[in-house]
Design an enzyme around this catalytic site. Structure first.
Site, PDB file in Angstrom:
ATOM      1  N   SER A   1     -32.199 -30.873 -66.575  1.00 30.12           N
ATOM      2  CA  SER A   1     -31.560 -29.844 -67.396  1.00 30.12           C
ATOM      3  C   SER A   1     -30.065 -30.149 -67.576  1.00 30.12           C
ATOM      4  O   SER A   1     -29.727 -31.258 -68.006  1.00 30.12           O
ATOM      5  CB  SER A   1     -31.806 -28.477 -66.752  1.00 30.12           C
TER       6      SER A   1
ATOM      7  N   HIS B   1     -39.992 -25.567 -68.845  1.00 32.83           N
ATOM      8  CA  HIS B   1     -38.755 -26.195 -68.422  1.00 32.83           C
ATOM      9  C   HIS B   1     -38.728 -26.426 -66.893  1.00 32.83           C
ATOM     10  O   HIS B   1     -38.959 -25.498 -66.137  1.00 32.83           O
ATOM     11  CB  HIS B   1     -37.584 -25.297 -68.848  1.00 32.83           C
TER      12      HIS B   1
ATOM     13  N   ASP C   1     -41.399 -26.249 -73.390  1.00 30.73           N
ATOM     14  CA  ASP C   1     -39.951 -26.091 -73.260  1.00 30.73           C
ATOM     15  C   ASP C   1     -39.294 -26.393 -74.598  1.00 30.73           C
ATOM     16  O   ASP C   1     -39.559 -27.435 -75.207  1.00 30.73           O
ATOM     17  CB  ASP C   1     -39.460 -27.070 -72.170  1.00 30.73           C
TER      18      ASP C   1
END
Ligand SMILES: *[C@@H]1O[C@H](CO)[C@@H](O)[C@H](O)[C@H]1NC(C)=O
Ligand SMILES: *[C@@H]1O[C@H](CO)[C@@H](O)[C@H](O)[C@H]1NC(C)=O
Ligand SMILES: *[C@@H]1O[C@H](CO)[C@@H](O)[C@H](O)[C@H]1NC(C)=O
Ligand SMILES: *[C@@H]1O[C@H](CO)[C@@H](O)[C@H](O)[C@H]1NC(C)=O
Length: 334
Positions: free
Chosen positions: A181, A309, A277
């Site tokens: 991320s 995610h 995601d």
């Protein structure tokens, strides 16, 4: 109107006024990451736990914390697998945690457990960077912290430096970057910077893996415009974490706008995206843009269908997370 109705109405009005006054006290709200009040109060809703460094009872991975800069309060957690045998050296992984630039840490249970399993499975020595977070430390501070941590790690090349685990066990012929991320964004930027100004040209990156990396762009791609709510949340993260950025097309968040992309100082890139995601489109776009830029390397995207995610951090025991861990361990040893 009877009494119950009247009191219900009054109660409703009180609640409404209360929520309005609460709302008027909020400077910005990026739930569940962060809520910032006008009076300066900051609330974080995820990633606040602390797991001490340890010898893991199951996989016997050792970890310890190192202060990299007392002035900056910058630190890292280092991991060593069980039974390291000098002079046999281990691949070195420098890892950047996620959390939207606002939350999480190298010391949270999520990342402590994740690094423990990855280090055990891949038998690498890992440096998990505890860069400072927005909004107390807005971007680009996290980039600068990450770069300091990387230079500090590289300073142990050829037995130099002060950290005994790195001196003794790190194989600087096999250095990897990794991140998920927001940490994927940081890892990518570190690879760009190595390509432009490697602090030690004797060290070459062997590879980099990005898990659901955080990239954006002004122009929607794929199905991004179909999920306006999630897209707005991602954009808010960037804009509030980096108030001085040039916006959603800043080269730091949109690799497609980065004239230095071709300089990425790493020849093998593995990108994981999750099928549910919204960031999956950016993960694929990243590979396309790398290839278009004239970069001299190979990128691969793996999509894990039906998952969200960073699912591997949320559900580390699921079969898909276990499979992914195996693939990453293989990547870090090839
Ligand atoms: C700031 O405002 C919030 C919301 O009204 C409140 O919960 C908090 O206690 C306040 N903090 C200070 C330091 O006044
Ligand atoms: C320094 O960093 C640690 C770990 O992130 C944090 O718990 C601590 O509050 C920080 N200290 C200061 C003075 O900011
Ligand atoms: C985009 O959305 C359409 C319809 O909502 C869907 O059929 C398609 O599979 C989606 N594409 C991707 C790559 O997810
Ligand atoms: C933004 O940039 C201005 C001008 O360069 C500078 O004065 C200010 O401190 C910066 N703000 C932040 C939050 O970094």
């Amino acid at each position: 109107m009877n009494f119950t109705k009247i009191s219900a109405l009054i109660l409703f009005q009180i609640l409404l006024l209360h929520s309005l006054s609460q709302a008027s006290e909020i400077l910005y709200d990026i739930y569940p990451f962060i809520r910032v009040y006008k009076n300066g109060t900051i609330q974080r809703f995820i990633g606040q736990g602390y797991a001490p460094p340890s010898t893991d009872p199951t996989n016997k991975v050792h970890s310890k914390d190192i202060k990299l800069s007392r002035n900056l309060n910058l630190s890292a957690r280092i991991y060593l697998p069980r039974y390291p045998i000098s002079p046999h050296k281990l691949p070195l992984l420098i890892y950047f945690h996620g959390g939207g630039f606002f939350t999480e840490s190298a010391f949270s249970p999520t990342y402590h457990n994740y690094l423990n399993s990855l280090v055990a499975k891949a038998r690498v020595i890992a440096v998990s960077v505890n860069y400072r977070l927005a909004p107390e430390y807005p971007l680009p501070i996290a980039y600068e912290d990450s770069w300091l941590a990387l230079k500090w790690t590289f300073s142990h090349f050829k037995g130099n430096g002060n950290e005994p685990w790195l001196k003794k066990y790190a194989d600087f012929g096999h250095v990897y970057l990794g991140g998920d991320s927001a940490g994927g964004n940081l890892a990518h930027q570190m690879a760009i910077r190595i390509g432009l100004e490697n602090p030690d040209p004797g060290i070459e990156l062997s590879g980099m893996f990005l898990n659901c990396p955080f990239f954006l762009g002004k122009k929607a791609i794929g199905n991004e415009s179909e999920n306006a709510y999630a897209e707005a949340l991602l954009e808010k993260l960037w804009l509030y974490a980096y108030p001085n950025s040039s916006g959603l097309d800043d080269p730091l968040v949109n690799p497609g706008m980065d004239p230095s992309l071709k300089n990425l100082g790493c020849k093998r890139v593995l990108v994981y995206v999750a099928g549910n995601d919204l960031l999956r489109f950016r993960g694929r776009f990243y590979k396309q843009e790398l290839e278009k830029s004239g970069w001299n390397g190979k990128a691969k995207v793996v999509e894990v269908k039906g998952e969200d995610h960073v699912f591997n951090l949320a559900k580390p025991k699921s079969s898909k997370a276990v499979e992914m861990l195996k693939m990453l361990a293989y990547f870090l040893n090839s």
